[in-house]
Motif scaffolding. Sequence first.
Motif, mmCIF file in Angstrom:
data_model
loop_
_atom_site.group_PDB
_atom_site.id
_atom_site.type_symbol
_atom_site.label_atom_id
_atom_site.label_comp_id
_atom_site.label_asym_id
_atom_site.label_seq_id
_atom_site.Cartn_x
_atom_site.Cartn_y
_atom_site.Cartn_z
ATOM 1 N N THR A 69 0.855 -1.190 0.000
ATOM 2 C CA THR A 69 0.000 0.000 0.000
ATOM 3 C C THR A 69 0.890 1.238 0.000
ATOM 4 O OG1 THR A 69 -1.667 1.279 1.214
ATOM 5 C CG2 THR A 69 -0.297 -0.208 2.513
ATOM 6 N N TYR A 70 0.434 2.265 -0.724
ATOM 7 C CA TYR A 70 1.246 3.454 -0.923
ATOM 8 C C TYR A 70 0.540 4.680 -0.363
ATOM 9 C CZ TYR A 70 3.529 0.422 -4.325
ATOM 10 O OH TYR A 70 4.172 -0.622 -4.938
ATOM 11 N N CYS A 71 1.332 5.582 0.144
ATOM 12 C CA CYS A 71 0.811 6.771 0.798
ATOM 13 C C CYS A 71 1.553 7.986 0.244
ATOM 14 C CB CYS A 71 1.065 6.612 2.292
ATOM 15 S SG CYS A 71 0.331 7.848 3.319
ATOM 16 N N ASN A 72 0.809 9.045 -0.078
ATOM 17 C CA ASN A 72 1.415 10.240 -0.667
ATOM 18 C C ASN A 72 0.852 11.487 0.004
ATOM 19 O OD1 ASN A 72 3.389 10.487 -2.569
ATOM 20 N ND2 ASN A 72 1.997 11.068 -4.200
ATOM 21 N N SER A 73 1.749 12.381 0.404
ATOM 22 C CA SER A 73 1.307 13.616 1.046
ATOM 23 C C SER A 73 1.499 14.798 0.107
ATOM 24 C CB SER A 73 2.103 13.843 2.326
ATOM 25 O OG SER A 73 1.885 15.147 2.829
ATOM 26 N N VAL A 94 10.668 8.551 10.631
ATOM 27 C CA VAL A 94 11.009 9.951 10.871
ATOM 28 C C VAL A 94 12.040 10.477 9.859
ATOM 29 C CG1 VAL A 94 11.939 11.572 12.555
ATOM 30 C CG2 VAL A 94 10.506 9.700 13.325
ATOM 31 N N LYS A 95 13.002 9.635 9.517
ATOM 32 C CA LYS A 95 14.125 10.107 8.702
ATOM 33 C C LYS A 95 13.869 9.904 7.216
ATOM 34 C CE LYS A 95 17.394 8.777 12.306
ATOM 35 N NZ LYS A 95 18.446 7.812 12.665
ATOM 36 N N GLY A 117 9.915 8.032 1.999
ATOM 37 C CA GLY A 117 10.591 8.547 0.831
ATOM 38 C C GLY A 117 11.657 9.580 1.151
ATOM 39 N N GLU A 118 12.550 9.773 0.174
ATOM 40 C CA GLU A 118 13.664 10.708 0.361
ATOM 41 C C GLU A 118 13.168 12.130 0.602
ATOM 42 O OE1 GLU A 118 16.799 7.946 0.105
ATOM 43 O OE2 GLU A 118 16.842 10.083 0.581
ATOM 44 N N SER A 171 5.299 7.247 1.376
ATOM 45 C CA SER A 171 5.661 6.103 2.193
ATOM 46 C C SER A 171 4.975 4.863 1.630
ATOM 47 C CB SER A 171 5.221 6.327 3.638
ATOM 48 O OG SER A 171 5.581 5.236 4.466
ATOM 49 N N SER A 172 5.499 3.708 2.001
ATOM 50 C CA SER A 172 4.868 2.459 1.580
ATOM 51 C C SER A 172 4.970 1.431 2.690
ATOM 52 C CB SER A 172 5.514 1.919 0.299
ATOM 53 O OG SER A 172 6.860 1.573 0.528
ATOM 54 N N LEU A 173 4.020 0.515 2.654
ATOM 55 C CA LEU A 173 4.013 -0.642 3.546
ATOM 56 C C LEU A 173 3.924 -1.873 2.655
ATOM 57 C CD1 LEU A 173 3.397 -2.543 5.942
ATOM 58 C CD2 LEU A 173 1.078 -1.630 5.962
#
Lengths: 113, 110
Positions: free
Chosen positions: B21-25, B50-51, B66-67, B72-74
């Motif tokens: 699953t992918y998450c994008n802000s 956090v980093k 992500g950089e 983020s992904s799970l």
Amino acid sequence: SAVISQKPSRDICQRGTSLTIQCQVDSQVTMMFWYRQQPGQSLTLIATANQGSEATYESGFVIDKFPISRPNLTFSTLTVSNMSPEDSSIYLCSVRGTGREQYFGPGTRLTVT
Amino acid sequence: GQQVMQIPQYQHVQEGEDFTTYCNSSTTLSNIQWYKQRPGGHPVFLIQLVKSGEVKKQKRLTFQFGEAKKNSSLHITATQTTDVGTYFCAGLRGYSTLTFGKGTMLLVSP
């Protein structure tokens, strides 16, 4: 982690009435949060409750509809006032952990008929 | 305001298959958190990243940040029926409130 209890766990209410939901935490916490989760949906923050001050409400939520009390560092209540079927939802209280993670209570499942 | 998008909304896999699953802000995050909600249950905290570029593992679960600290992904390797539930990401900007994604519902068939 914190242990959180909520009462009632579920209720069926008539439209136009009010319901008060209680949230009890097993440790003292500065901030408590109230969320709403409509069926199959995500969590929406209603308000943040700090002890000794007025709750801070998110956009779309008002104190007249969702009055909150925070009498001490382990307890809070959320009232859903003048209910309509659109208020049918799960209401969750939560607290923030030391690392900013959140711990949720078991929720109150409200059905308004 | 801050928005957190999550895809897919729903995924049905056979036991043993992998799942992501992918998450994008829409904005840079100070941290991202992942929660699991079993059917009929309440959200349970899984992990916090956090980093920039951080990768954390919990048994079969791998979490990435992500950089640019905006996605983020799970990933779950070899799913089991106990993995069934809805997985939510939640973004934190500064010390403000969490913004939850809409969640990905995972169904695992034996």
